[in-house]
Design a protein around this motif. Structure first.
Motif, mmCIF file in Angstrom:
data_model
loop_
_atom_site.group_PDB
_atom_site.id
_atom_site.type_symbol
_atom_site.label_atom_id
_atom_site.label_comp_id
_atom_site.label_asym_id
_atom_site.label_seq_id
_atom_site.Cartn_x
_atom_site.Cartn_y
_atom_site.Cartn_z
ATOM 1 N N ALA A 244 62.427 2.697 -6.726
ATOM 2 C CA ALA A 244 60.787 2.804 -6.543
ATOM 3 C C ALA A 244 60.189 2.132 -7.628
ATOM 4 N N ALA A 245 60.890 1.941 -8.663
ATOM 5 C CA ALA A 245 60.072 0.956 -9.587
ATOM 6 C C ALA A 245 59.839 -0.401 -9.256
ATOM 7 N N GLU A 246 60.951 -0.986 -8.519
ATOM 8 C CA GLU A 246 60.641 -2.189 -8.173
ATOM 9 C C GLU A 246 59.698 -2.442 -6.958
ATOM 10 N N LEU A 247 59.554 -1.368 -6.165
ATOM 11 C CA LEU A 247 58.811 -1.290 -5.195
ATOM 12 C C LEU A 247 57.328 -1.187 -5.630
ATOM 13 N N ALA A 248 57.147 -0.188 -6.701
ATOM 14 C CA ALA A 248 55.967 -0.330 -7.273
ATOM 15 C C ALA A 248 55.355 -1.747 -7.962
ATOM 16 N N LEU A 263 50.086 2.768 -2.851
ATOM 17 C CA LEU A 263 51.505 3.089 -2.463
ATOM 18 C C LEU A 263 51.650 4.658 -2.499
ATOM 19 N N ARG A 264 52.393 5.174 -1.798
ATOM 20 C CA ARG A 264 52.737 6.751 -1.692
ATOM 21 C C ARG A 264 54.255 6.824 -1.577
ATOM 22 N N LEU A 265 55.021 7.345 -2.486
ATOM 23 C CA LEU A 265 56.248 7.503 -2.587
ATOM 24 C C LEU A 265 56.574 9.173 -2.525
ATOM 25 N N PRO A 266 57.779 9.427 -2.338
ATOM 26 C CA PRO A 266 58.239 10.775 -2.362
ATOM 27 C C PRO A 266 58.111 11.377 -3.725
ATOM 28 N N GLU A 267 57.352 12.724 -3.789
ATOM 29 C CA GLU A 267 56.937 13.310 -5.166
ATOM 30 C C GLU A 267 58.239 13.340 -6.013
ATOM 31 N N ARG A 268 59.268 13.936 -5.517
ATOM 32 C CA ARG A 268 60.464 14.244 -6.217
ATOM 33 C C ARG A 268 61.643 13.873 -5.372
ATOM 34 N N ASP A 269 62.494 12.811 -5.435
ATOM 35 C CA ASP A 269 63.412 12.496 -4.705
ATOM 36 C C ASP A 269 64.565 12.335 -5.781
ATOM 37 N N ALA A 270 65.381 13.553 -5.680
ATOM 38 C CA ALA A 270 66.521 13.579 -6.942
ATOM 39 C C ALA A 270 67.777 12.782 -6.606
ATOM 40 N N GLU A 271 67.764 12.547 -5.105
ATOM 41 C CA GLU A 271 69.181 11.607 -4.689
ATOM 42 C C GLU A 271 68.659 10.298 -4.498
ATOM 43 N N PRO A 272 69.365 9.394 -5.368
ATOM 44 C CA PRO A 272 69.119 8.173 -5.117
ATOM 45 C C PRO A 272 69.157 7.399 -3.709
ATOM 46 N N TRP A 273 68.454 6.374 -3.250
ATOM 47 C CA TRP A 273 68.554 6.045 -2.085
ATOM 48 C C TRP A 273 69.982 5.039 -1.997
ATOM 49 N N PRO A 274 70.576 5.032 -0.876
ATOM 50 C CA PRO A 274 71.866 4.036 -0.628
ATOM 51 C C PRO A 274 71.363 3.006 -0.810
ATOM 52 N N GLU A 276 71.860 0.116 0.559
ATOM 53 C CA GLU A 276 71.578 -0.676 1.668
ATOM 54 C C GLU A 276 70.280 -0.436 2.205
ATOM 55 N N VAL A 277 69.919 0.974 2.245
ATOM 56 C CA VAL A 277 68.530 1.434 2.569
ATOM 57 C C VAL A 277 67.431 1.093 1.882
ATOM 58 N N ALA A 278 67.678 1.096 0.319
ATOM 59 C CA ALA A 278 66.808 0.764 -0.659
ATOM 60 C C ALA A 278 66.514 -0.911 -0.589
ATOM 61 N N THR A 279 67.306 -1.518 -0.238
ATOM 62 C CA THR A 279 67.179 -3.089 -0.209
ATOM 63 C C THR A 279 66.327 -3.209 1.144
ATOM 64 N N THR A 280 66.634 -2.599 2.311
ATOM 65 C CA THR A 280 65.903 -2.772 3.670
ATOM 66 C C THR A 280 64.493 -2.244 3.504
ATOM 67 N N VAL A 281 64.335 -1.330 2.806
ATOM 68 C CA VAL A 281 62.975 -0.612 2.491
ATOM 69 C C VAL A 281 62.055 -1.758 1.589
ATOM 70 N N HIS A 282 62.736 -2.075 0.419
ATOM 71 C CA HIS A 282 62.095 -3.144 -0.258
ATOM 72 C C HIS A 282 61.766 -4.274 0.681
ATOM 73 N N ARG A 283 62.553 -4.843 1.261
ATOM 74 C CA ARG A 283 62.318 -6.100 2.454
ATOM 75 C C ARG A 283 61.120 -5.788 3.331
ATOM 76 N N PRO A 367 68.290 5.955 8.599
ATOM 77 C CA PRO A 367 69.139 7.309 8.599
ATOM 78 C C PRO A 367 69.686 7.152 6.868
ATOM 79 N N VAL A 368 69.786 8.300 6.405
ATOM 80 C CA VAL A 368 70.369 8.672 4.875
ATOM 81 C C VAL A 368 71.233 9.564 5.160
ATOM 82 N N PRO A 369 72.591 9.257 4.931
ATOM 83 C CA PRO A 369 73.634 10.203 4.827
ATOM 84 C C PRO A 369 73.389 11.450 3.990
ATOM 85 N N ALA A 370 73.950 12.575 4.102
ATOM 86 C CA ALA A 370 73.562 13.640 3.359
ATOM 87 C C ALA A 370 74.512 13.480 2.030
ATOM 88 N N GLY A 371 73.840 13.647 0.714
ATOM 89 C CA GLY A 371 74.613 13.328 -0.237
ATOM 90 C C GLY A 371 74.074 11.894 -0.904
#
Length: 374
Positions: A244-248, A263-274, A276-283, A367-371
């Motif tokens: 999220a910091a790099e996205l900001a 930019l609007r991010l999830p308010e509280r996202d306790a679980e880190p993004w996988p 490969e998902v984080a990289t794809t969102v950034h790209r 898709p983000v796997p549970a956990g």
């Protein structure tokens, strides 16, 4: 590889020599003429050892030697050919030729060998054991060569598929980096021309921004080249996963050089993004904002929204460019194609297009796997 081939040929040659000597000794002990069998076996085995220069030619010549030896044995009343050494040599020659020759040449050679053995079996006096064995061995050689050929084809197809995926991944990375950074340089250079005419005292700051954008582009390219040149996957060679910091920070770099970006991010996202998902969102955000800067200069705002659901992470980038200034993007442009490939590779869905009131929207659901991270 060459050393392995030399060692294998040396071992094969030793085996050939042993068979020739054993068969010659056996014939001599039985009081039979052994010279023709030994000479034929040695000739075919030598051809098998030298098959690398012309596998088809060596196999054809081996069949010719066996046919000539069988004819001589028939006319002189000597023991039937082919002997054990010659049969072993034909096994190597036939399998090697079928494995490497073009399909038509391999088929012609296979049929010729079977025809030669069948002719010898039909014309030789009973029991013609050598030709029955010859047919069996030649058929075994063809089957072995065909099996190895199919295995080689599968390996080549797999290697080509891997190379294709690597080329696509590299193309996406280079496109994203180049388009992003060069667009920043171009936009700031355009701004510098305006500043030079209207506010020349601010020109130094604008030129400093261009210099910084160019330095960022060089650093990004060095990272990509460094990854390509890395000998192994040692710690420190892989880039950090953008969060999220790099996205900001990414959004902040665009803000002020075109439309206002929110930019609007999830308010509280306790679980880190996988990763490969984080990289794809950034790209996706990077490429979408790059397209806004390049193709939607009349837009006033651009909204980047990342939302989290229990099973997916969604990212949406929209701008409010008026209908009269709709961007001219090809549906199969490299940027859109790269984003779609990234999303679909993760099993997600991707859409992009203009709205009825103008503007452009890019939406991806990943898709983000549970956990979270696995």
């Amino acid at each position: 590889m060459r050393r392995t081939s030399v060692v294998g040929n040396a071992a094969l040659g030793a085996g050939f020599a042993l068979v020739v000597l054993v068969m010659a000794a056996q014939y001599a002990a039985q009081g039979r003429v052994w010279a023709l069998d030994a000479a034929t076996g040695a000739a075919v085995c030598v051809l098998a050892l030298g098959r690398g220069r012309s596998r088809g030619g060596a196999a054809a010549l081996g069949l010719a030697v066996v046919g000539a030896a069988a004819l001589v044995a028939r006319l002189t009343g000597l023991p039937g050919e082919p002997g054990a050494a010659a049969v072993l040599g034909l096994l190597v020659l036939g399998g090697s030729a079928v494995r490497t020759l073009p399909w038509r040449s391999a088929a012609v050679l296979g049929v010729a060998g079977l025809a030669l053995m069948a002719a010898g079996l039909l014309t030789a006096p009973a029991p013609a054991t050598s030709f029955r064995v010859g047919i069996e061995v030649w058929a075994l050689a063809l089957a072995a060569g065909l099996g190895l050929r199919l295995l080689d084809d599968r390996r080549r197809a797999t290697a080509e598929a891997v190379r294709h995926e690597e080329r696509l991944a590299l193309a996406r990375e280079l496109h994203d980096l180049v388009a992003h950074h060069i667009t920043g340089v171009v936009v700031q250079a355009q701004a510098a021309r305006i500043v030079a005419r209207k506010r020349p005292e601010q020109l130094d700051d604008t030129l400093a921004g261009i210099e910084a954008a160019g330095a960022d582009a060089l650093s990004a390219m060095r990272r990509v080249v460094g990854l390509l040149r890395a000998a192994d996957d040692t710690p420190g060679t892989a880039p950090a996963t953008p969060g999220a910091a790099e996205l900001a920070a990414l959004v902040e770099r665009f803000d002020g050089h075109g439309p206002d970006v929110r930019l609007r991010l999830p308010e509280r996202d306790a679980e880190p993004w996988p990763p490969e998902v984080a990289t794809t969102v950034h790209r996706i955000v990077q490429e979408s904002l790059t397209n806004v800067a390049r193709h939607a200069a009349h837009a006033h705002t651009a909204d980047v929204t990342v939302a989290r659901t229990p099973a997916a992470l969604t990212v949406t980038v929209t701008d409010d460019a008026p209908p009269g200034h709709t961007r001219h993007l090809r549906p199969t442009g490299f940027g859109l194609l790269g984003m779609r490939e990234r999303v679909e590779a993760l099993g997600g869905t991707f859409t992009a297009g203009s709205g009825p009131a103008g503007g452009w929207t890019v939406h991806a659901e990943l898709p983000v796997p549970a956990g979270g991270v696995r």
